[in-house]
Scaffold this motif. Sequence first.
Motif: not given
Length: 146
Positions: A49-51, A66-68, A79-82, A114-117
């Motif tokens: 993951d990355r912050v 971003v959590l994978t 990825g899940l953008l948080e 894909r990225l989602q949030l």
Amino acid sequence: MITVRTATSADVEQMAELLKELFAIEADFVFDRDKQVSGLKQLLESGKDRVFVAESGGRAVGMCSVLTLISTAEGGPVGLLEDLIVTAEFRRQGIGEKLLAAAIDWAEEQGLKRLQLLADKNNLPALKFYEKQAWRQTQLICLRKC
């Protein structure tokens, strides 16, 4: 000058303060410093993951993560953008766009399909921001079991 970089363990306390500000406007979450610090440390140590942190004069003024995950629909990693937050006094200066761009660039480098949030449905400024950045609502809704 604002710089966006990958967060480190030295940023955890300042990022926890940013989460406190974020959770004050999100109806589904209650700030708990111990939980948020623990979560941030786990993200930083995960290796997958990355912050990102936006910094001005040595101070963290914004962040996002971003959590994978693995998606069966996409057949691979997504990825899940948080936790996209810019502290109130630094908003409307393009910092959110810079954080989002860093997250998108990283996701593409990782091959995320894909990225989602998730966004609070009552946070109209955030929803307008995401719409301006070409994010679109889907037919999915969020359900949660506590």
